[in-house]
Design a protein around this motif. Structure first.
Motif, PDB file in Angstrom:
ATOM      1  N   ALA A 226       0.819  -1.214   0.000  1.00 45.39           N
ATOM      2  CA  ALA A 226       0.000   0.000   0.000  1.00 45.39           C
ATOM      3  C   ALA A 226       0.852   1.263   0.000  1.00 45.39           C
ATOM      4  O   ALA A 226       0.314   2.374   0.147  1.00 45.39           O
ATOM      5  N   GLY A 227       2.175   1.103  -0.149  1.00 47.07           N
ATOM      6  CA  GLY A 227       3.059   2.256  -0.273  1.00 47.07           C
ATOM      7  C   GLY A 227       3.639   2.767   1.021  1.00 47.07           C
ATOM      8  O   GLY A 227       4.268   3.834   1.030  1.00 47.07           O
ATOM      9  N   PHE A 228       3.486   2.032   2.102  1.00 50.50           N
ATOM     10  CA  PHE A 228       4.015   2.480   3.391  1.00 50.50           C
ATOM     11  C   PHE A 228       5.461   2.030   3.578  1.00 50.50           C
ATOM     12  O   PHE A 228       5.836   0.909   3.231  1.00 50.50           O
ATOM     13  N   GLY A 229       6.259   2.929   4.160  1.00 46.80           N
ATOM     14  CA  GLY A 229       7.541   2.559   4.703  1.00 46.80           C
ATOM     15  C   GLY A 229       7.404   2.389   6.202  1.00 46.80           C
ATOM     16  O   GLY A 229       6.578   3.050   6.836  1.00 46.80           O
ATOM     17  N   LEU A 230       8.201   1.488   6.790  1.00 46.86           N
ATOM     18  CA  LEU A 230       8.136   1.234   8.227  1.00 46.86           C
ATOM     19  C   LEU A 230       9.394   1.771   8.888  1.00 46.86           C
ATOM     20  O   LEU A 230      10.515   1.509   8.415  1.00 46.86           O
ATOM     21  N   ALA A 231       9.214   2.526   9.968  1.00 46.96           N
ATOM     22  CA  ALA A 231      10.339   3.108  10.692  1.00 46.96           C
ATOM     23  C   ALA A 231      10.347   2.603  12.122  1.00 46.96           C
ATOM     24  O   ALA A 231       9.397   2.851  12.876  1.00 46.96           O
ATOM     25  N   ALA A 232      11.397   1.873  12.488  1.00 46.09           N
ATOM     26  CA  ALA A 232      11.580   1.438  13.869  1.00 46.09           C
ATOM     27  C   ALA A 232      12.114   2.618  14.676  1.00 46.09           C
ATOM     28  O   ALA A 232      13.088   3.266  14.266  1.00 46.09           O
ATOM     29  N   THR A 233      11.505   2.894  15.802  1.00 42.65           N
ATOM     30  CA  THR A 233      11.964   3.995  16.654  1.00 42.65           C
ATOM     31  C   THR A 233      12.801   3.394  17.782  1.00 42.65           C
ATOM     32  O   THR A 233      12.313   2.587  18.564  1.00 42.65           O
ATOM     33  N   VAL A 234      14.061   3.780  17.850  1.00 42.73           N
ATOM     34  CA  VAL A 234      15.003   3.186  18.799  1.00 42.73           C
ATOM     35  C   VAL A 234      15.650   4.290  19.621  1.00 42.73           C
ATOM     36  O   VAL A 234      15.780   5.437  19.180  1.00 42.73           O
ATOM     37  N   VAL A 235      16.060   3.924  20.838  1.00 40.35           N
ATOM     38  CA  VAL A 235      16.656   4.907  21.739  1.00 40.35           C
ATOM     39  C   VAL A 235      17.989   5.406  21.196  1.00 40.35           C
ATOM     40  O   VAL A 235      18.307   6.597  21.267  1.00 40.35           O
ATOM     41  N   ARG A 236      18.785   4.513  20.666  1.00 40.50           N
ATOM     42  CA  ARG A 236      20.105   4.905  20.147  1.00 40.50           C
ATOM     43  C   ARG A 236      20.434   4.066  18.909  1.00 40.50           C
ATOM     44  O   ARG A 236      19.873   2.992  18.716  1.00 40.50           O
ATOM     45  N   GLY A 237      21.313   4.601  18.105  1.00 37.37           N
ATOM     46  CA  GLY A 237      21.785   3.860  16.940  1.00 37.37           C
ATOM     47  C   GLY A 237      20.974   4.079  15.685  1.00 37.37           C
ATOM     48  O   GLY A 237      21.315   3.532  14.632  1.00 37.37           O
ATOM     49  N   GLY A 238      19.929   4.873  15.761  1.00 36.37           N
ATOM     50  CA  GLY A 238      19.142   5.159  14.580  1.00 36.37           C
ATOM     51  C   GLY A 238      19.537   6.466  13.919  1.00 36.37           C
ATOM     52  O   GLY A 238      20.323   7.252  14.468  1.00 36.37           O
ATOM     53  N   SER A 239      19.012   6.697  12.737  1.00 34.03           N
ATOM     54  CA  SER A 239      19.250   7.962  12.052  1.00 34.03           C
ATOM     55  C   SER A 239      18.574   9.102  12.817  1.00 34.03           C
ATOM     56  O   SER A 239      17.540   8.907  13.463  1.00 34.03           O
ATOM     57  N   ASP A 240      19.155  10.274  12.750  1.00 34.54           N
ATOM     58  CA  ASP A 240      18.592  11.458  13.401  1.00 34.54           C
ATOM     59  C   ASP A 240      17.217  11.752  12.795  1.00 34.54           C
ATOM     60  O   ASP A 240      17.083  11.977  11.595  1.00 34.54           O
ATOM     61  N   LEU A 241      16.189  11.724  13.632  1.00 33.09           N
ATOM     62  CA  LEU A 241      14.824  11.957  13.155  1.00 33.09           C
ATOM     63  C   LEU A 241      14.704  13.257  12.382  1.00 33.09           C
ATOM     64  O   LEU A 241      14.012  13.325  11.349  1.00 33.09           O
ATOM     65  N   PHE A 242      15.381  14.291  12.848  1.00 30.81           N
ATOM     66  CA  PHE A 242      15.213  15.618  12.257  1.00 30.81           C
ATOM     67  C   PHE A 242      16.002  15.811  10.964  1.00 30.81           C
ATOM     68  O   PHE A 242      15.807  16.806  10.270  1.00 30.81           O
ATOM     69  N   GLN A 243      16.868  14.856  10.655  1.00 34.61           N
ATOM     70  CA  GLN A 243      17.631  14.910   9.407  1.00 34.61           C
ATOM     71  C   GLN A 243      17.135  13.883   8.393  1.00 34.61           C
ATOM     72  O   GLN A 243      17.523  13.924   7.233  1.00 34.61           O
ATOM     73  N   ALA A 244      16.283  12.983   8.826  1.00 38.04           N
ATOM     74  CA  ALA A 244      15.851  11.875   7.965  1.00 38.04           C
ATOM     75  C   ALA A 244      14.845  12.339   6.924  1.00 38.04           C
ATOM     76  O   ALA A 244      14.061  13.275   7.153  1.00 38.04           O
ATOM     77  N   ASN A 245      14.866  11.673   5.787  1.00 34.52           N
ATOM     78  CA  ASN A 245      13.885  11.908   4.732  1.00 34.52           C
ATOM     79  C   ASN A 245      12.732  10.925   4.964  1.00 34.52           C
ATOM     80  O   ASN A 245      12.800   9.760   4.572  1.00 34.52           O
ATOM     81  N   LEU A 246      11.675  11.377   5.594  1.00 31.93           N
ATOM     82  CA  LEU A 246      10.590  10.498   5.999  1.00 31.93           C
ATOM     83  C   LEU A 246       9.621  10.226   4.844  1.00 31.93           C
ATOM     84  O   LEU A 246       9.228  11.176   4.137  1.00 31.93           O
ATOM     85  N   PRO A 247       9.239   8.980   4.622  1.00 30.21           N
ATOM     86  CA  PRO A 247       8.236   8.676   3.588  1.00 30.21           C
ATOM     87  C   PRO A 247       6.919   9.379   3.909  1.00 30.21           C
ATOM     88  O   PRO A 247       6.560   9.556   5.078  1.00 30.21           O
ATOM     89  N   ARG A 248       6.188   9.748   2.882  1.00 33.52           N
ATOM     90  CA  ARG A 248       4.910  10.418   3.110  1.00 33.52           C
ATOM     91  C   ARG A 248       3.824   9.426   3.501  1.00 33.52           C
ATOM     92  O   ARG A 248       2.779   9.808   4.023  1.00 33.52           O
ATOM     93  N   ARG A 249       4.030   8.165   3.225  1.00 38.51           N
ATOM     94  CA  ARG A 249       3.167   7.115   3.784  1.00 38.51           C
ATOM     95  C   ARG A 249       4.064   6.302   4.719  1.00 38.51           C
ATOM     96  O   ARG A 249       4.936   5.555   4.266  1.00 38.51           O
TER      97      ARG A 249
END
Length: 300
Positions: A226-249
């Motif tokens: 259906a066009g969704f990307g899945l983002a795991a939210t982790v305390v550490r070791g993930g990409s910076d939320l504010f710098q990431a290119n987030l999918p619109r779905r």
């Protein structure tokens, strides 16, 4: 009015309401309310000798006691037919006139009760003067939700183990504020809306549908189709939320308050995201983190 010792109920002027508390047609709410102690059901003898569920238990499983002014108003606005009974303080009568008039017209019982009765009904001192017994809304199947989902940007929250009712309520409130399309519940998750969660959500529980997932790998495949990307939210070791290119779905996957999400589920996601901070504390509470995550997505 009640005697101090809980004696005889006050009898208003005008026609007497039916014995079951349902108002008669054609009168104002004030004429049809009687003040009396609320009846509190017990769970004894819920299961019979054959192991079959007692009708009283089945009814309780299908119903939910919602408390809080905005929570009750939201049920009335979105699905009034789900309301089965209403209890309120006398001081709330002016603010709930539309709901009380609807109760009169639809023969839904309501009672004016004391604060102590409302605390027992709500199992909370934070009842805000009103409790409603409502039919519980069952989660939608994932396929049904995806079939009816409009095109364009969409965001959903996959709750992998979140269990605290106050956190769920706060998540629902943020989800409603940012226009989240659904809360996704794992197949065997026991998480369900409670009166406490609905109150904290301040009406958000009626604005955001809950969706029941199937097998994890199948659900991920359906969401991606259906066009969704899945983002795991982790305390550490993930990409910076504010710098990431987030999918619109986008589906944000949120882990349990203590343990976090399943490592296998995190590995199956397309992105791993972390919320940068000062390091003075380890992380944000899951509900607070949800608000930050949704704001980042909405900024788009």
């Amino acid at each position: 009015m009640h005697d101090r010792d809980g004696g005889s109920p006050w009898k208003p002027r005008g026609p007497r309401p039916p014995r079951d508390g349902a108002p008669r047609r054609g009168s104002s709410p004030q004429e049809k309310i009687r003040r009396e102690p609320a009846r509190h059901e017990t769970s004894s003898h819920a299961v019979g000798a054959e192991g079959a569920q007692h009708p009283a238990r089945e009814r309780r499983d299908a119903e939910l006691r919602i408390h809080g002014l905005n929570a009750v108003r939201a049920v009335f606005a979105h699905r009034p037919q789900a309301i089965r009974k209403l209890y309120l303080l006398e001081a709330r009568i002016p603010q709930l006139q539309p709901l009380l008039k609807w109760c009169v017209a639809n023969r839904v019982g309501y009672r004016v009760v004391d604060d102590a009765d409302l605390q027992k009904l709500a199992a909370s001192a934070h009842h805000e003067g009103v409790v409603a017994e409502v039919l519980r809304e069952e989660p939608l199947p994932l396929s049904s939700w995806l079939r009816d989902l409009p095109a364009g940007p969409q965001c959903a929250l996959w709750l992998d183990g979140v269990g605290n009712p106050h956190n769920l309520g706060a998540i629902l409130r943020s989800a409603a504020h940012f226009g989240v399309s659904a809360i996704l519940l794992p197949k065997h998750a026991t998480l369900a809306l409670s009166g406490a969660a609905a109150r904290v959500a301040e009406g958000g529980a009626e604005a955001v549908p809950m969706v029941r997932l199937g097998r994890e790998d199948n659900s991920i495949a359906q969401l991606r189709s259906a066009g969704f990307g899945l983002a795991a939210t982790v305390v550490r070791g993930g990409s910076d939320l504010f710098q990431a290119n987030l999918p619109r779905r986008l589906v944000y996957v949120l882990g349990a308050e203590g343990e976090g999400m399943s490592p296998a589920l995190a590995a199956a996601c397309d992105l791993r995201l972390s919320i940068p901070g000062s390091g003075a504390v380890e992380s944000l509470n899951v509900a607070a983190a949800t608000a930050v995550l949704l704001a980042a997505w909405a900024r788009g």
